[in-house]
Design a protein around this motif. Structure first.
Motif, PDB file in Angstrom:
ATOM      1  N   SER A 120      13.535  29.610 -16.237  1.00  0.00           N
ATOM      2  CA  SER A 120      13.525  28.386 -15.438  1.00  0.00           C
ATOM      3  C   SER A 120      14.586  27.394 -15.894  1.00  0.00           C
ATOM      4  N   GLN A 121      15.103  27.550 -17.090  1.00  0.00           N
ATOM      5  CA  GLN A 121      16.123  26.638 -17.600  1.00  0.00           C
ATOM      6  C   GLN A 121      17.538  27.073 -17.244  1.00  0.00           C
ATOM      7  N   ILE A 122      17.690  28.265 -16.653  1.00  0.00           N
ATOM      8  CA  ILE A 122      18.995  28.711 -16.167  1.00  0.00           C
ATOM      9  C   ILE A 122      19.188  28.144 -14.757  1.00  0.00           C
ATOM     10  N   LYS A 123      20.137  27.227 -14.616  1.00  0.00           N
ATOM     11  CA  LYS A 123      20.328  26.559 -13.329  1.00  0.00           C
ATOM     12  C   LYS A 123      21.358  27.253 -12.464  1.00  0.00           C
ATOM     13  N   LYS A 124      22.411  27.789 -13.066  1.00  0.00           N
ATOM     14  CA  LYS A 124      23.436  28.506 -12.327  1.00  0.00           C
ATOM     15  C   LYS A 124      23.932  29.684 -13.152  1.00  0.00           C
TER      16      LYS A 124
END
Length: 838
Positions: free
Chosen positions: A660-664
């Motif tokens: 969930s902390q990977i945005k792109k």
């Protein structure tokens, strides 16, 4: 009568030993220091019992005291008594130490009297007891030859057979109070190997088999020679291929079957040749009826002579033979051509001679063939019964031929396998046999009292819950069972020999243990197919029609449950493998809902996670990403309670990142200076700005495109986003200042620098090392095929701070898991020494 008091006389060096004096004080024995023992040697005082403690039994004083029949002890035995709180021992012979205390030794094969006297004397000095004749009370046989009745008797009783060096080496350790000559590790170094003094030749084997057996011969203390060499002592014959010998053997040459070779290795001692002599049999029928392990011998003068020489010993050996007599194959339960999975040459279901496990199949109630029936339903039902009977026989063979002998106590040469290894190999086979024995008995009753209305489906439904209970534990760990067999066969010659002996028996139908153990994996699908055939030949008005359908569905449910349980077990095993492989891996990685998706080998292109150029492994799970770097120095290993040592961890934990902390996900375009690179834009909840982690894939599989799609799909599942493709953005390497051109040289320079200095360095563990302008260009770059931009053009940047990716992408999702505390430190720094690569 006046009480006799014990006193100790300490001449020369013994009087200077402070530890010895302290020990005598502890056991409250008075002592006298002296330089000369003359006044005490011939003293015959009724008030004192004099004991002399001599530091060196090679000293002339010792010889004088020994000739005068004085009581002589060595310092180690005094220290031993003080430690145990025991009085000084009474010994009619000089006693130096307790290394062989309570050991009973017997000697054989020594031709030189001087050598034998020396060995006996040293054994007495260490507390050993010597017996001229061998009996069951002898604890160790010291042998200089592998011939003779004492050697054969020791083999039959499982008595350790030692070299003479065992006594010499034990005497060298005489001053070590904690040393015991009977200790397992020490004794193994000096045991007489099975083929000591043996020159072996091999006839009738393939080149590969011959090479393997020659290597095994050298490992077991023997030598190998070409066939026909006059120095040869044993000719090992492959009795299934060799009918006649190419030469007339001499009287000094033993011509034996290959089972003698493997049996000797299994027992860890040379087996008696007369049990395995190769003889040409005139009648083929007679040859097949004579068991290779039978103790009866053909009418051969040579065999009779050798048998008479060691009759008593061979009798005891026969009683304690680790190999049960073979049983003849039975044709009673021959398999029909329609059988799907069972072997065609099936074992007899009768109980073999020897110990029988509790769960073995019972003898068949029906001793006569079933009456021929004309209906197709009966024919398929008969096949179901026959295959079930064959399957029960196979399981019985696995237990009787393999498991029971391995578990048997008092094996010659000691246990072949450890209990946990046996449990891993056989698992729940006895429980499976219990269930199928009951199914077989019910099917047998049904076939004996056959009517077209008999319900076959009820038999399966009756035991469906038992099948559901017994099969998953075995199927789940079947691969582990095969791996354990392979591992033990390579590492333990005695187990390899055990398999060679037992897999050649007719009960196994020429199947290896691993091939027999796969039968439970195949059985339930086979039963389901046969039930379908029975249903096809069952009339619509037959009550068993509906019952069969329910039985088939119940089997499908059992198999589905087994597959699902196996999948979960395998997933958990993979996670445990990651935990053991990665040093410092967080414990919260272990979770029942988590599974390993993909492993990827990369090289770090930035300095944020670790040094640029370091090898980094990414473990993608369904909800998180474990990042670990390679350790340049591995220390120690994990040891389980059972004594198994795992390989030391080769990776070092860096970070456990929730997806969930990977945005792109940045797909970096291929250029001359950048190949197979990608980057992750990450926003931890404790950070005020985005972090950029860049990597280069170092393996061909999986392709970068497939990896990025897989990663984005699981990120989208985690944040409940429908379109995973929206997370991938293409960008140029220059826009984020990423290059793979100098990775190798950078890594080399870093390694050399680390070796030259031991100075501690402090490095910031934040995104400050990546220029803000580079990140700004990366986030603003046109990335996708359809021309989408990273953020709206109107996005503002205040105070030089880069806006968060989540806000620009319009994604607002809570974090499921927080990053480790490395992101939560107030200073966002990490102090690391030059050993951070370890």
């Amino acid at each position: 009568m006046p009480q006799i008091e014990t006193r100790v006389v300490l001449p020369k060096e013994a009087a200077k030993c402070e530890e010895l004096l302290k020990a005598l004080e502890e056991i409250k024995v008075p002592y006298i220091k002296t330089d000369s023992v003359e006044e005490y040697k011939n003293s015959d005082s009724p008030e004192f019992e004099t004991i002399f403690v001599i530091a060196d039994f090679q000293d002339p004083i010792f010889n004088d005291l020994h000739k005068a029949d004085c009581r002589v002890l060595g310092p180690p035995i005094v220290l031993h008594c003080a430690r145990k709180g025991e009085p000084l021992p009474f010994s009619c012979r000089p006693l130096y130490c307790a290394s062989m205390l309570n050991l009973v030794l017997c000697f054989t094969g020594f031709r030189k009297k001087e050598e034998l006297v020396k060995l006996v004397t040293l054994a007495h000095h260490m507390g050993g007891i010597i017996r001229r004749d061998f009996n069951s009370k002898v604890t160790h046989l010291v042998a200089n030859s592998t011939q003779g009745g004492k050697f054969r008797a020791a083999v039959s009783l499982g008595t350790p057979i030692m070299k003479a060096d065992w006594i010499y080496k034990a005497w060298e350790k005489r001053n070590d109070i904690d040393f015991c000559a009977a200790a397992e590790e020490f004794r193994k170094e000096f045991k007489v190997p099975p083929f000591q003094d043996c020159m072996l030749s091999f006839l009738g084997f393939s080149d590969e088999e011959k090479k393997s057996m020659e290597e095994m011969t050298e490992m077991q203390g023997g030598q190998h020679l070409p066939v026909g060499d006059e120095r040869c002592t044993h000719l090992i014959v492959e009795e299934n291929t060799v009918k006649d010998l190419p030469f007339e053997p001499s009287q000094n040459l033993y011509v034996v079957k290959q089972e003698w070779f493997w049996g000797s290795i299994q027992m860890d001692a040379k087996a008696g040749e007369s049990m395995y002599l190769f003889e040409k049999l005139d009648s083929p029928e007679l040859k097949t009826s004579v068991s290779q392990l039978s103790l009866s011998t053909p009418n051969s003068n040579r065999k009779k002579r050798r048998l008479r020489e060691t009759l008593a010993q061979l009798t005891r050996e026969a009683d304690m033979s680790p190999f049960p007599p073979r049983k003849r194959p039975s044709a009673e339960h021959s398999l029909s051509m329609g059988s799907l999975l069972d072997i065609s040459n099936t074992p007899e279901s009768g109980i073999t001679n020897g110990e029988t496990p509790k769960s073995c199949a019972k003898p068949s109630k029906n001793s006569t063939p079933f009456l021929p029936k004309q209906s197709a339903r009966w024919q398929v039902a008969k096949e179901l019964y026959q295959t079930e009977s064959n399957y029960v026989d196979i399981l019985t063979t696995i237990i009787q031929v393999f498991q029971v002998p391995l578990e048997k106590e008092g094996q010659l040469g000691g246990p072949i396998l450890a209990p946990e290894e046996i449990k891993t190999i056989f698992g729940s086979i006895p429980d499976i046999l219990d269930v199928h024995t009951k199914i077989k008995e019910d099917l047998e009753d049904l076939m004996i009292n056959w009517t077209e209305s008999e319900s076959i489906g009820d038999v399966i439904l009756k035991y469906s819950k038992d099948l559901l209970k017994t099969y998953p534990p075995f199927v789940n760990f079947f691969e582990m069972s095969k791996e354990m067999i392979t591992k033990c066969e390579k590492q333990k010659p005695r187990f390899h020999a055990f398999l060679k002996i037992n897999q050649a028996k007719p009960e196994c139908g020429r199947q290896s243990l691993a091939e027999l153990l796969i039968r439970p994996v195949q059985r339930l699908p086979s039963v389901a197919l046969l039930l379908n055939d029975i249903k096809k030949h069952t009339a619509e008005d037959n009550p068993d029609k509906a019952t069969l359908e329910r039985a088939i569905e119940s089997l499908k449910e059992v198999m589905t449950h087994i597959n699902e349980d196996k999948r979960k077990t395998e997933a958990q095993r993979q996670i445990f493998d990651v935990v053991y492989e990665v040093d410092g891996c967080p414990a919260n990685l272990l979770s029942s809902h988590r599974s390993l998706i993909q492993r990827l080998e990369t090289v770090a292109l930035g300095d944020d996670l670790c040094d640029r150029g370091e090898q980094v492994t990414l473990f993608l799970f369904n909800d998180c990403l474990e990042i670990a770097r390679k350790r340049h120095k591995v220390i120690g290993g994990f040891k389980s309670p059972h004594g198994h040592t795992r390989p030391p961890a080769c990776l070092k934990h860096i970070i456990l990142m929730p997806l969930s902390q990977i945005k792109k996900v940045l797909d970096i375009r291929e250029t001359e200076e950048c190949h197979k690179a990608f980057a992750l834009v990450v926003r931890p909840p404790t950070e005020q700005s985005n972090l950029l982690f860049s990597f280069q894939i170092t393996t061909e599989e999986p392709p970068k495109e497939n990896w990025l799609k897989m990663l984005c799909r699981h990120v989208a599942n985690t944040i409940c986003k429908a379109d995973a493709e929206d997370l991938i953005y293409a960008t140029d390497p220059d826009s984020i200042e990423v290059s793979t051109k100098d990775v190798d040289s950078t890594l080399s320079r870093a390694s050399r620098a680390i070796k030259k200095t031991s100075k501690k360095v402090t490095r910031a563990f934040s995104f400050s090392k990546t220029p803000k302008r580079a990140l700004r260009r990366a986030l603003m770059a046109h990335s996708s095929v359809d021309g989408r931009t990273f953020f709206p053009a109107s996005e503002n940047y205040l105070g030089g701070r880069v806006a968060s990716t989540s806000s620009l992408a319009g994604i607002h999702s809570p974090s499921l898991i927080n990053l480790p505390s490395v992101f939560e430190k107030r200073s966002h720094t990490l102090s690391r020494s030059t050993t951070h690569l370890i």
